[in-house]
Write an enzyme that holds these catalytic residues in place. Structure first.
Site, PDB file in Angstrom:
ATOM      1  CG  HIS A  42       1.934  22.393   4.227  1.00 43.58           C
ATOM      2  ND1 HIS A  42       1.107  21.701   3.371  1.00 43.58           N
ATOM      3  CD2 HIS A  42       2.726  21.462   4.803  1.00 43.58           C
ATOM      4  CE1 HIS A  42       1.383  20.405   3.441  1.00 43.58           C
ATOM      5  NE2 HIS A  42       2.363  20.243   4.299  1.00 43.58           N
ATOM      6  CD  GLN A  96       3.281  17.808   0.559  1.00 47.23           C
ATOM      7  OE1 GLN A  96       2.602  18.112   1.525  1.00 47.23           O
ATOM      8  NE2 GLN A  96       3.102  16.695  -0.155  1.00 47.23           N
ATOM      9  CB  SER A 156       3.420  16.006  -4.289  1.00 47.66           C
ATOM     10  OG  SER A 156       2.747  16.493  -3.149  1.00 47.66           O
ATOM     11  CE  LYS A 170      -1.617  19.286   5.846  1.00 40.54           C
ATOM     12  NZ  LYS A 170      -1.777  18.592   4.549  1.00 40.54           N
ATOM     13  CD  GLU A 208       3.273  18.282   6.874  1.00 40.01           C
ATOM     14  OE1 GLU A 208       2.059  18.420   6.636  1.00 40.01           O
ATOM     15  OE2 GLU A 208       4.042  17.658   6.128  1.00 40.01           O
ATOM     16  CE  LYS A 247      -3.852  13.893  -4.640  1.00 39.30           C
ATOM     17  NZ  LYS A 247      -4.002  14.011  -3.159  1.00 39.30           N
ATOM     18  NE  ARG A 302      -0.666  17.328  -3.508  1.00 39.98           N
ATOM     19  CZ  ARG A 302      -1.835  17.691  -3.016  1.00 39.98           C
ATOM     20  NH1 ARG A 302      -2.491  18.699  -3.570  1.00 39.98           N
ATOM     21  NH2 ARG A 302      -2.356  17.051  -1.992  1.00 39.98           N
ATOM     22  CG  HIS A 355       7.654  18.982   3.245  1.00 39.45           C
ATOM     23  ND1 HIS A 355       7.120  20.250   3.340  1.00 39.45           N
ATOM     24  CD2 HIS A 355       6.618  18.134   3.441  1.00 39.45           C
ATOM     25  CE1 HIS A 355       5.822  20.170   3.592  1.00 39.45           C
ATOM     26  NE2 HIS A 355       5.484  18.893   3.651  1.00 39.45           N
TER      27      HIS A 355
END
Length: 424
Positions: free
Chosen positions: A114, A112, A110, A137, A139, A304, A298, A279
């Protein structure tokens, strides 16, 4: 138990994963003979989780004890400095500050972002059923195979070019917003805050466009591309637009191809996504490391829950070439066969170790805990002068704090290991 021991990871099946043995996740799980794992050639194997996260906790090999349970009663394996530094995140109760994963991506994830720590706390308090923890989060994705992704906003002049060359995109944005954006981009004296607000207005307009409008415009766009009528400025993303629309027909997220950098990476290249950076991973197999959290906001390319208001409000709106997200590997001490990927956060760093057949690599003691996975070959790990653990492809190993490590490659070929760790 010793300072170094095998753990059993958790496999996750999501519809975006690679199918059967084409997935690195399935390959490693099968090679390591994970208890209870039977390869299904028709199933999508998406993720391999290595850590203490409650949604997919690792267990000690040959035991029902989770790694979290074991570390909570063996604090020395986490290390005093790390336990104190990440006390709020639960390190004193056995929780690692990072989660290590293998991802195998066939279908785009998706659009998205964070949240940062402060935003995560607010979202968790307001919607605990959606945002299930209060942690941030950040990453990092490190390519195992050729890997493609969308990450961060493209340079603003490029968006202005798309607005002029792509009528289907400009149709989603009110003329006043579009004109103001182009005007600000064209002015070298425009304050950074104004440029970010203009980008936010454009992105918000696209992601909030009426469904009847964007579906009609996307259909026109796809028909034009399939007829080979793309403009020169659009050639670099035509393939991406058609791919995303084939996977998510009529989805507003397809238009993000015009707004986010499309990066194509080779094995060994890495990108880091800080809080507030939009991203979407598109294809390939990667090692992924992140702070221990499940928080994802998202807004497209997903069945979702979409939370467009929180995604729009939580982005940093930094724009520029994708190279600003790349993590350049560095030397790791005196190690000859190890590359260090160290993003600008305290929760984790990742080592890529490639030891030629019959040779050894020495890692000095690290203040904190680490988790390592063998992705190629076979050999052994040695520590404390006498201790030894044989390893081969798919094996996942926990290494306790302060354990110096010797990595020994077998005679049959190169031994490749990825090791995530935290050190204060």
């Amino acid at each position: 138990m010793a300072k170094v021991f095998k753990i059993v990871p958790t496999t996750q099946k999501y519809d975006w994963g690679k199918i059967g043995k084409t997935s690195k996740v399935a390959q490693y799980a099968a090679a390591a003979k994970i208890p209870g794992f039977t390869l299904d050639e028709n199933a999508p194997y998406a993720e391999l989780w290595m850590g203490t996260h409650p949604s997919g906790p690792s267990r000690l090999s040959g035991s029902d004890t989770t790694l979290l349970e074991y570390l909570s009663s063996h604090q020395d394996l986490i290390g005093e400095k790390v336990a104190e530094r990440f006390k709020e995140a639960g390190a004193t109760k056995g929780n690692l500050p990072f989660l290590f994963k293998v991802l195998a991506i066939e279908k785009a994830l998706s659009i998205q972002t964070h949240p940062d720590k402060k935003t995560a706390e607010k979202l968790h308090e307001a919607q605990p059923n959606v945002y299930k923890d209060a942690n941030h989060k950040p990453e990092m994705a490190l390519a195992l195979t050729p890997f493609t992704a969308m990450c961060g906003f493209v340079p603003l002049p490029q968006i202005a070019t798309y607005l002029k060359s792509t009528p289907e995109l400009s149709a989603l944005i009110p003329p006043t917003i579009s004109k103001r954006f182009v005007s600000i981009v064209s002015s070298p004296e425009a304050p950074e805050a104004e440029a970010k607000q203009a980008l936010k207005d454009v992105f918000s307009a696209v992601m909030s466009a009426e469904e009847s409008l964007f579906k009609a415009q996307l259909e026109r766009l796809v028909q034009r591309y399939e007829a080979g009528q793309e403009q020169e400025a659009e050639k670099g993303i035509k393939e991406l637009v058609l791919r995303l629309n084939s996977q998510f027909p009529g989805d507003i997220g397809v238009f993000c191809a015009f707004l986010l950098n499309y990066v194509k990476m080779n094995p060994g290249e890495a990108i880091f996504l800080a809080a507030g950076e939009p991203h979407a991973y598109v294809s390939g197999d990667i090692m992924e490391c992140m702070a221990t959290s499940d928080n994802v906001i998202r807004a497209g390319l997903t069945p979702k829950l979409r939370d467009i208001p929180n995604l729009v409000s939580g982005l940093t709106y930094g724009a520029g070439d994708a190279r600003r997200h790349m993590v350049a590997p560095a030397k790791f001490g005196l190690a000859a066969h190890t590359q260090l990927y160290d993003p600008p956060i305290p929760e984790f760093a990742v080592l890529q170790v490639q030891v030629p057949a019959g040779e050894t690599e020495v890692h000095p003691p690290i203040d904190g805990p680490s988790i390592a996975i063998v992705t190629e070959g076979q050999g052994a790990l040695e520590w404390d002068g006498e201790e030894r653990l044989d390893v081969s492809e798919g094996d996942v190993v926990f290494v306790g704090a302060e354990a110096g490590l010797k990595i020994v490659a077998g005679s049959g070929g190169r031994l490749t290991v990825y090791r995530a760790y935290v050190e204060v």
